[in-house]
Design an enzyme around this catalytic site. Structure first.
Site, mmCIF file in Angstrom:
data_model
loop_
_atom_site.group_PDB
_atom_site.id
_atom_site.type_symbol
_atom_site.label_atom_id
_atom_site.label_comp_id
_atom_site.label_asym_id
_atom_site.label_seq_id
_atom_site.Cartn_x
_atom_site.Cartn_y
_atom_site.Cartn_z
ATOM 1 N N PRO A 66 0.843 -1.193 0.000
ATOM 2 C CA PRO A 66 0.000 0.000 0.000
ATOM 3 C C PRO A 66 0.883 1.250 0.000
ATOM 4 O O PRO A 66 1.919 1.279 0.664
ATOM 5 C CB PRO A 66 -0.795 -0.097 1.299
ATOM 6 C CG PRO A 66 -0.416 -1.367 1.951
ATOM 7 C CD PRO A 66 0.710 -1.967 1.216
ATOM 8 N N HIS A 67 0.487 2.249 -0.759
ATOM 9 C CA HIS A 67 1.279 3.471 -0.799
ATOM 10 C C HIS A 67 0.400 4.667 -1.113
ATOM 11 O O HIS A 67 -0.650 4.526 -1.724
ATOM 12 C CB HIS A 67 2.440 3.364 -1.803
ATOM 13 C CG HIS A 67 2.027 2.912 -3.169
ATOM 14 N ND1 HIS A 67 1.771 1.589 -3.476
ATOM 15 C CD2 HIS A 67 1.834 3.599 -4.304
ATOM 16 C CE1 HIS A 67 1.436 1.491 -4.751
ATOM 17 N NE2 HIS A 67 1.466 2.691 -5.280
ATOM 18 N N GLY A 68 0.860 5.801 -0.633
ATOM 19 C CA GLY A 68 0.125 7.031 -0.869
ATOM 20 C C GLY A 68 1.078 8.195 -1.020
ATOM 21 O O GLY A 68 2.146 8.218 -0.411
#
Length: 150
Positions: A66-68
């Site tokens: 997951p990345h943002g």
């Protein structure tokens, strides 16, 4: 890339127990907020959820990245969680996910972001490395595995 250069000891969590994608992402947001106290944990969660809406970051074999993207930060911050059991995560192979290597990256630095993702995916493609992560009994042991992989 050395994983220990982007993951601090207090951002490695072994044998956690969450039962939903949303709760995992909430916890990641809380951990990221501890490392980046100027950021609101809700903004971090929104960045992670926005990316998930584009398509799951579950890359298969029980692994998700997951990345943002967040404005106002200057460096990549990563968190590693190993859940006691797999969580439904809409991964590309439809398998539950138990290894989460999450990234909070500066908005706009696309080249570095892609290099970081590629380096992490390469490390997580190693079955023995993933087995060691899954077998870590505590946070310190999990971080030691990360550090020794560098």
């Amino acid at each position: 890339m050395k994983l220990s250069s982007i993951i601090s000891k207090d951002c490695t969590k072994a044998a956690v127990l969450f039962n939903s994608k949303k709760r995992v992402l909430e916890y990641i947001s809380e951990l990221a907020h501890e490392q980046l106290p100027d950021l609101n944990p809700h903004d971090i969660l929104n960045a992670l959820m926005t990316r998930e809406k584009l398509g799951s970051t579950g890359i298969g074999k029980g692994i998700a990245i997951p990345h943002g993207r967040i404005e106002g930060i200057s460096h990549v911050t990563a968190m590693l969680l190993v859940n006691k059991q797999g969580v439904p995560f809409d991964a590309i192979d439809n398998r539950p996910v138990d290894i989460f290597l999450a990234l909070i990256v500066p908005d706009g630095d696309n080249e570095q972001h892609l290099k970081t993702l590629a380096a992490i995916a390469e490390k997580l493609n190693n079955k023995e490395f993933c087995k060691q992560l899954r077998n870590a009994g505590n946070d310190e042991e999990l971080y030691a595995i990360i550090a020794s992989a560098d």
